[in-house]
Design a protein around this motif. Sequence first.
Motif, PDB file in Angstrom:
ATOM      1  N   ARG A  97      43.212  39.458  36.803  1.00  0.00           N
ATOM      2  CA  ARG A  97      42.424  38.518  37.594  1.00  0.00           C
ATOM      3  C   ARG A  97      43.137  38.208  38.902  1.00  0.00           C
ATOM      4  NH1 ARG A  97      38.487  36.939  34.291  1.00  0.00           N
ATOM      5  NH2 ARG A  97      38.846  37.043  32.030  1.00  0.00           N
ATOM      6  N   SER A  98      42.341  37.866  39.910  1.00  0.00           N
ATOM      7  CA  SER A  98      42.910  37.483  41.203  1.00  0.00           C
ATOM      8  C   SER A  98      43.733  36.209  41.043  1.00  0.00           C
ATOM      9  CB  SER A  98      41.809  37.282  42.238  1.00  0.00           C
ATOM     10  OG  SER A  98      40.931  36.250  41.828  1.00  0.00           O
ATOM     11  N   GLN A  99      44.693  36.036  41.927  1.00  0.00           N
ATOM     12  CA  GLN A  99      45.644  34.916  41.895  1.00  0.00           C
ATOM     13  C   GLN A  99      46.600  35.000  40.700  1.00  0.00           C
ATOM     14  OE1 GLN A  99      45.742  33.018  44.618  1.00  0.00           O
ATOM     15  NE2 GLN A  99      43.973  34.216  45.326  1.00  0.00           N
ATOM     16  N   SER A 100      46.630  36.166  40.036  1.00  0.00           N
ATOM     17  CA  SER A 100      47.574  36.336  38.921  1.00  0.00           C
ATOM     18  C   SER A 100      48.983  36.545  39.472  1.00  0.00           C
ATOM     19  CB  SER A 100      47.185  37.546  38.063  1.00  0.00           C
ATOM     20  OG  SER A 100      45.915  37.374  37.491  1.00  0.00           O
ATOM     21  N   THR A 101      49.958  36.195  38.654  1.00  0.00           N
ATOM     22  CA  THR A 101      51.359  36.451  38.985  1.00  0.00           C
ATOM     23  C   THR A 101      51.850  37.617  38.120  1.00  0.00           C
ATOM     24  OG1 THR A 101      51.774  34.143  39.571  1.00  0.00           O
ATOM     25  CG2 THR A 101      53.681  35.517  39.050  1.00  0.00           C
ATOM     26  N   LEU A 102      52.352  38.660  38.774  1.00  0.00           N
ATOM     27  CA  LEU A 102      52.837  39.852  38.086  1.00  0.00           C
ATOM     28  C   LEU A 102      54.339  39.992  38.289  1.00  0.00           C
ATOM     29  CD1 LEU A 102      50.046  42.363  39.191  1.00  0.00           C
ATOM     30  CD2 LEU A 102      50.118  41.004  37.101  1.00  0.00           C
TER      31      LEU A 102
END
Length: 611
Positions: free
Chosen positions: A196-201
């Motif tokens: 999903r967008s705004q995810s932290t990887l």
Amino acid sequence: MEVESASRVVDGAIVLIDSVEGVEAQTKAVWGQLSRYGVSSRLIFMNKLDRPGASFRASMLSLITHGLHSNPLAITLPVASFKPDDYARAEPGIVGLVDLVGWQLWKWTADKEHSIHPLPQSSDPAELEKVLPSGHPLIPHLIPARTALLENLAMFSDELMEQLLAFPSESSYLQVQQQEVLRHLRKATLENRTLRSQSTLFNVNTGQKEKVSKLLLLYASQAEEVDSLPYGSVGVLLGLRFTRTGDTLVSGRGQEKFASEQSLRGVAPPPAVMSASVIPNSHSDLEPVQEAIRSLIRTDPSVRMDTQDGQILVHGLGALHLEIIGGRLKDEWRANFEFGRRQVSYRESLASKVSSGLQEWSTEVAGKSVTVKVTLSIIPLDADEQGDPAYEGNLVLDSKGKPLVAPDTSPDQSHPLTNLARGISSALSSSPHTLLPYSHVKVQIMTFNLPRDAPPSILAGASSAIMRNTLKNAGMGPVLEPYIKLRISVHEDTIGTVVKDIIDNGGEILDLGSDATPAFGTEGEQHIHTDGVYIPPAKLSPSSTSPGIVGHSPHSKRTIHAIAPLSQMLDYSMRLRAISAGHGTFDMTNAGFRQVSESRKVEILRELGRA
């Protein structure tokens, strides 16, 4: 590099083959990449079957002769025409196909409409003639083709084998339904994961966290912004600052603890063999041009950049690659520059074994003097040893002789060995004698001593300085020149001129023969083992046996296999066109580096301004 990058993560691949030329050099290169990354599921798509000279049979045979696969399974048969007379006149074309899996006939019309017709579950030719015209060349080959498909597939499925053995005769195989065949052909991997967008990887390779600002779903050249990307999607992640092509990104908390277990195999590009100087249009363009090149390297790890004598040099895989690099820098980053003269990227190697002995290197950390001790063993690679592409054809080993992963792809960036390898890699990138990169060198870290409170990062500076000092004391080693393998197809009457040109330009002939794909109806096929493999007859591709096109078919051509120095082949396309009356074609692949003679070494050093 797109194929190299994608091969690491795909479950399967579709490989296109030119049905006129068969397996080519690039086909084998792509096949090797897929094998290297363990992509086991592959589908061959025979392209250009509507061209004069196309042959489904020869293309199948070329898969075997070139060692791509010993038992390819045909799952469709092409229909060149629904008029039997067109086969007799050797008319090229493709107007339909027989689906051997679904046991159906597909027909296309001139206005691109199609229809699907089930084939009868009977071996009676009269029943097949209800779907295909009487006397059609395909009719006697349909049942043998499907029988071979099922029997070969049953060798990998006990369940299917038992089902076939239960039938009273081979003609009963036609009762096997499409769903049954597909079930044994299909091997899928499913995971319930969504990005999903705004995810932290977490970047496993660099040890840094990345924030995904936007997600784009790709449809060919069109991109659509979406809130999430499901598993298996092809998309674009915007907002990544530290990620490069080949890095592994993982999601979830605490993933950094498992970085070493989750990192995928990195991309190992071939060594650069050609370079060009980059000349900014003005002084104000210098920094934007350098930043554009650094950004390009993040997306294409096969591109290298360094500075020699105040000049920016960009290194690539060949002349075409350099053209692509220049185009991307100008089109995508609006960089204002011009390329200088292209030149071949040479290498320096080591003449004999040297040892650094136990050397000390000192620096200051937080105002305190810190001393590091390192012992290195440096020897040239044996002729049968392979270097690591990540180290430009060199090998870096730990004290036990185990190869170290490249520092840029190491899952633990703070590990002492990672930092030692980083310094060694830096020293190998530029010779103290010629400024050329080293190649075919094996470096083993014998011992090292790092003070308890010192940061591991200083080991990179220590190993680099000690390595450079040792190489400087060892003196200049032999110079290596990049070579290429050539596969040249020319008419018989110009073969002598082409061979002479190769020899005059420092090349050597490896083999003279007919095209690698066997000629139809010749003795070349009797040496190919096709037991248990269904190979369609030549007449199913009528134009491949046309007497009217003999002058342009592979029968009238000879294939030259040669090896030559890349520096003498930069303009070979134009040269071959001139000496072959415009009929010659060729492809080339990287053949690695070779040591040059002393006279050639002097020529190269003068060319580089080092003599």
